[in-house]
Design a protein around this motif. Structure first.
Motif, PDB file in Angstrom:
ATOM      1  N   VAL A 227       0.853  -1.196   0.000  1.00 47.87           N
ATOM      2  CA  VAL A 227       0.000   0.000   0.000  1.00 47.87           C
ATOM      3  C   VAL A 227       0.890   1.248   0.000  1.00 47.87           C
ATOM      4  N   THR A 228       0.348   2.355  -0.515  1.00 47.79           N
ATOM      5  CA  THR A 228       1.113   3.611  -0.617  1.00 47.79           C
ATOM      6  C   THR A 228       0.302   4.736   0.029  1.00 47.79           C
ATOM      7  N   ASP A 229       0.770   5.948  -0.155  1.00 46.41           N
ATOM      8  CA  ASP A 229       0.020   7.109   0.345  1.00 46.41           C
ATOM      9  C   ASP A 229      -1.387   7.062  -0.258  1.00 46.41           C
ATOM     10  N   PRO A 230      -2.424   6.915   0.569  1.00 47.83           N
ATOM     11  CA  PRO A 230      -3.782   6.750   0.008  1.00 47.83           C
ATOM     12  C   PRO A 230      -4.238   7.956  -0.793  1.00 47.83           C
ATOM     13  N   ALA A 231      -3.624   9.122  -0.563  1.00 43.88           N
ATOM     14  CA  ALA A 231      -4.049  10.326  -1.294  1.00 43.88           C
ATOM     15  C   ALA A 231      -3.511  10.322  -2.729  1.00 43.88           C
ATOM     16  N   ARG A 232      -2.522   9.461  -3.006  1.00 37.11           N
ATOM     17  CA  ARG A 232      -1.948   9.454  -4.365  1.00 37.11           C
ATOM     18  C   ARG A 232      -2.672   8.400  -5.206  1.00 37.11           C
ATOM     19  N   LYS A 233      -3.788   8.800  -5.754  1.00 35.58           N
ATOM     20  CA  LYS A 233      -4.630   7.828  -6.458  1.00 35.58           C
ATOM     21  C   LYS A 233      -4.178   7.615  -7.896  1.00 35.58           C
ATOM     22  N   ASP A 240       2.705  12.213  -0.501  1.00 33.13           N
ATOM     23  CA  ASP A 240       3.422  12.645   0.702  1.00 33.13           C
ATOM     24  C   ASP A 240       4.159  11.431   1.275  1.00 33.13           C
ATOM     25  N   PRO A 241       5.487  11.416   1.174  1.00 36.07           N
ATOM     26  CA  PRO A 241       6.237  10.248   1.652  1.00 36.07           C
ATOM     27  C   PRO A 241       5.980   9.950   3.130  1.00 36.07           C
ATOM     28  N   ALA A 242       5.674  10.998   3.909  1.00 39.88           N
ATOM     29  CA  ALA A 242       5.447  10.775   5.343  1.00 39.88           C
ATOM     30  C   ALA A 242       4.206   9.916   5.582  1.00 39.88           C
ATOM     31  N   GLN A 243       3.324   9.838   4.589  1.00 39.32           N
ATOM     32  CA  GLN A 243       2.090   9.048   4.739  1.00 39.32           C
ATOM     33  C   GLN A 243       2.212   7.677   4.074  1.00 39.32           C
ATOM     34  N   CYS A 244       3.419   7.305   3.641  1.00 41.78           N
ATOM     35  CA  CYS A 244       3.549   6.113   2.806  1.00 41.78           C
ATOM     36  C   CYS A 244       4.470   5.055   3.441  1.00 41.78           C
ATOM     37  N   PRO A 245       3.947   3.849   3.660  1.00 43.52           N
ATOM     38  CA  PRO A 245       4.778   2.797   4.260  1.00 43.52           C
ATOM     39  C   PRO A 245       5.954   2.380   3.369  1.00 43.52           C
ATOM     40  N   VAL A 246       5.801   2.559   2.043  1.00 49.27           N
ATOM     41  CA  VAL A 246       6.934   2.245   1.154  1.00 49.27           C
ATOM     42  C   VAL A 246       8.113   3.141   1.516  1.00 49.27           C
ATOM     43  N   PHE A 247       7.803   4.396   1.804  1.00 49.48           N
ATOM     44  CA  PHE A 247       8.891   5.304   2.144  1.00 49.48           C
ATOM     45  C   PHE A 247       9.501   4.943   3.509  1.00 49.48           C
ATOM     46  N   ASP A 248       8.679   4.436   4.435  1.00 54.30           N
ATOM     47  CA  ASP A 248       9.243   3.966   5.720  1.00 54.30           C
ATOM     48  C   ASP A 248      10.295   2.891   5.462  1.00 54.30           C
ATOM     49  N   GLY A 265      10.659  12.888  -5.921  1.00 54.70           N
ATOM     50  CA  GLY A 265       9.853  12.380  -7.036  1.00 54.70           C
ATOM     51  C   GLY A 265       8.410  12.164  -6.626  1.00 54.70           C
ATOM     52  N   CYS A 266       8.194  11.796  -5.379  1.00 60.39           N
ATOM     53  CA  CYS A 266       6.836  11.569  -4.868  1.00 60.39           C
ATOM     54  C   CYS A 266       6.092  12.899  -4.771  1.00 60.39           C
ATOM     55  N   ARG A 267       6.741  13.867  -4.123  1.00 66.00           N
ATOM     56  CA  ARG A 267       6.071  15.167  -3.894  1.00 66.00           C
ATOM     57  C   ARG A 267       5.762  15.895  -5.207  1.00 66.00           C
ATOM     58  N   GLY A 270       6.979  13.314  -9.968  1.00 62.40           N
ATOM     59  CA  GLY A 270       7.992  13.053 -10.992  1.00 62.40           C
ATOM     60  C   GLY A 270       8.231  11.568 -11.208  1.00 62.40           C
ATOM     61  N   ILE A 271       7.952  10.764 -10.199  1.00 63.88           N
ATOM     62  CA  ILE A 271       8.079   9.306 -10.365  1.00 63.88           C
ATOM     63  C   ILE A 271       6.741   8.651 -10.016  1.00 63.88           C
ATOM     64  N   GLY A 272       6.555   7.463 -10.532  1.00 64.81           N
ATOM     65  CA  GLY A 272       5.353   6.701 -10.181  1.00 64.81           C
ATOM     66  C   GLY A 272       5.661   5.748  -9.030  1.00 64.81           C
ATOM     67  N   CYS A 273       4.608   5.220  -8.413  1.00 64.69           N
ATOM     68  CA  CYS A 273       4.800   4.342  -7.252  1.00 64.69           C
ATOM     69  C   CYS A 273       5.516   3.051  -7.654  1.00 64.69           C
ATOM     70  N   ILE A 274       5.262   2.557  -8.864  1.00 60.07           N
ATOM     71  CA  ILE A 274       5.922   1.309  -9.285  1.00 60.07           C
ATOM     72  C   ILE A 274       7.439   1.514  -9.352  1.00 60.07           C
ATOM     73  N   GLU A 275       7.827   2.662  -9.896  1.00 57.20           N
ATOM     74  CA  GLU A 275       9.257   3.002  -9.999  1.00 57.20           C
ATOM     75  C   GLU A 275       9.884   3.081  -8.599  1.00 57.20           C
ATOM     76  N   CYS A 276       9.141   3.710  -7.721  1.00 56.34           N
ATOM     77  CA  CYS A 276       9.605   3.896  -6.342  1.00 56.34           C
ATOM     78  C   CYS A 276       9.756   2.532  -5.646  1.00 56.34           C
ATOM     79  N   LYS A 277       8.769   1.661  -5.867  1.00 52.39           N
ATOM     80  CA  LYS A 277       8.805   0.332  -5.245  1.00 52.39           C
ATOM     81  C   LYS A 277       9.925  -0.521  -5.837  1.00 52.39           C
TER      82      LYS A 277
HETATM   83  S1  SF4 Z   1       6.066   7.510  -4.915  1.00 52.41           S
HETATM   84 FE1  SF4 Z   1       6.925   6.165  -3.370  1.00 52.41          FE
HETATM   85  S2  SF4 Z   1       6.748   7.297  -1.444  1.00 52.41           S
HETATM   86 FE2  SF4 Z   1       5.371   8.272  -2.934  1.00 52.41          FE
HETATM   87  S3  SF4 Z   1       3.363   7.325  -2.567  1.00 52.41           S
HETATM   88 FE3  SF4 Z   1       4.379   6.209  -4.270  1.00 52.41          FE
HETATM   89  S4  SF4 Z   1       5.418   4.519  -3.225  1.00 52.41           S
HETATM   90 FE4  SF4 Z   1       4.918   6.027  -1.657  1.00 52.41          FE
END
Ligand code: SF4
Length: 339
Positions: A227-233, A240-248, A265-267, A270-277
């Motif tokens: 799961v990721t930041d629920p606000a990033r649909k 917001d990385p602070a709301q995202c367990p991936v960032f933890d 990239g999150c804020r 600039g990047i997608g969640c798949i890239e981040c994961k």
């Molecule tokens: S970009 Fe990374 S930190 Fe941001 S919501 Fe997606 S998975 Fe989480």
């Protein structure tokens, strides 16, 4: 702790075998043990009796997990040349000391240990109204003081147990006019938050864990479902990385550079969640792959693993037996030499 660690000082710590080890155990406990084993004389034990205090009606999980745990510890880098590794029930002197302590410790001390009520609530499906479960902090005290440990590494939630151990020591020493036990210190350990794939604490019971046994493909698949930041649909929504367990998990596994890249990239979307994961998965795989390979090597050498734990139990018993002579003298029970 401010004092300078010394290999002459003794540390004791244990882990309950109630399932396979996962990344939460590695970052919460084992990394710390790997450091401590070079700084102190360490005794690390598989707490199989403790596991039975909550899993007495399902002992098969305890039996299976003991073996997995001993192999996982070795694979993670606990070195039997540095630390004494043993299985609690192979050193029955712990049980004798627990019994003798139970004579002098008021029940109210055990009832007020915060984890007693908390765990009863958390593990509501289990009947924990047993004598063994009430007494487990006293068994922990026996585990610690039978080695006359100078320090016990614990997270903040376990600190009250060490405090109770100190009270147990004071009461025993005072009651029997002896200086049998030293008071152990708390070695407060910071445990990084290691969430599971659903964002809750990583735990076998939530089915959200990444295990030492998992191969690279399994790790990548599991992280992809995280799961990721629920606000990033949508991909275009800033997060917001602070709301995202991936960032933890990035904070635990990734370099500062990668963390900065993910946060920025999150804020900015600039990047997608798949890239981040995927970036996170690369780091996790790099850390876990060598452990998994060492694990497979140890699994191919079960006799060597058994020998390590037999030797550990022998070394532990030497210390525990010597302490029990002091204890029997203090409580005026006959010792072997007097018979
Ligand atoms: S970009 Fe990374 S930190 Fe941001 S919501 Fe997606 S998975 Fe989480």
């Amino acid at each position: 702790m401010s004092s300078v660690p010394s290999q002459h000082q003794r540390v004791l710590s244990g882990m309950r075998p109630t399932g396979r080890l996962h990344l939460g155990h590695y970052h919460g406990v084992l990394k710390n043990w790997i450091r401590l084993q070079h700084e102190y004389e360490c005794f690390f034990f598989v707490a199989d009796w403790h596991a039975l205090t909550t899993h007495y009606d399902d002992p098969s999980i305890v039996g299976e997990s003991v073996w997995d745990m001993v192999v996982d510890w070795l694979a993670a880098g606990i070195d039997p040349g540095d630390a004494c590794l043993f299985i609690q029930s192979r050193v029955p002197e712990h049980a004798e000391l627990h019994l003798l302590l139970s004579m002098v410790i008021p029940v109210s001390w055990l009832e007020r240990v915060p984890s007693y009520k908390e765990q009863q609530q958390q593990l509501g499906s289990r009947d924990l109204s047993t004598y063994g479960f009430l007494g487990y902090p006293l068994l922990q005290a026996a585990d610690i003081i039978i080695y006359k440990a100078d320090a016990v590494p614990v997270g903040e939630d376990q600190a009250p147990h060490v405090e109770m151990t100190r009270e147990v020591v004071r009461r025993f020493n005072h009651m029997y006019g002896a200086n049998t036990f030293p008071e152990p210190k708390t070695l407060l350990t910071e445990t990084p938050r290691t969430p599971g794939t659903d964002g809750r604490k990583m735990s076998k019971s939530y089915n959200n864990s990444i295990y030492f046994k998992d191969d690279a493909d399994t790790i990548r698949k599991r992280l992809r479902t995280m799961v990721t930041d629920p606000a990033r649909k949508r991909r275009t929504d800033p997060g917001d990385p602070a709301q995202c367990p991936v960032f933890d998990l990035h904070k635990v596994f990734s370099t500062q550079e990668t963390q900065d890249w993910a946060a920025e990239g999150c804020r900015s979307a600039g990047i997608g969640c798949i890239e981040c994961k995927n970036a996170l998965a690369d780091k996790v795989v790099v850390q876990l792959e060598p452990i998994r390979k060492r694990r497979q090597e140890f699994e191919r050498r079960p006799d060597d693993v058994r020998a390590i734990y037999r030797d550990g139990a022998r070394r532990a018993r030497e210390v525990a037996t010597a302490t029990m002579v002091d204890v029997r003298n203090a409580v005026q029970l006959l010792t072997e030499e007097e018979l």
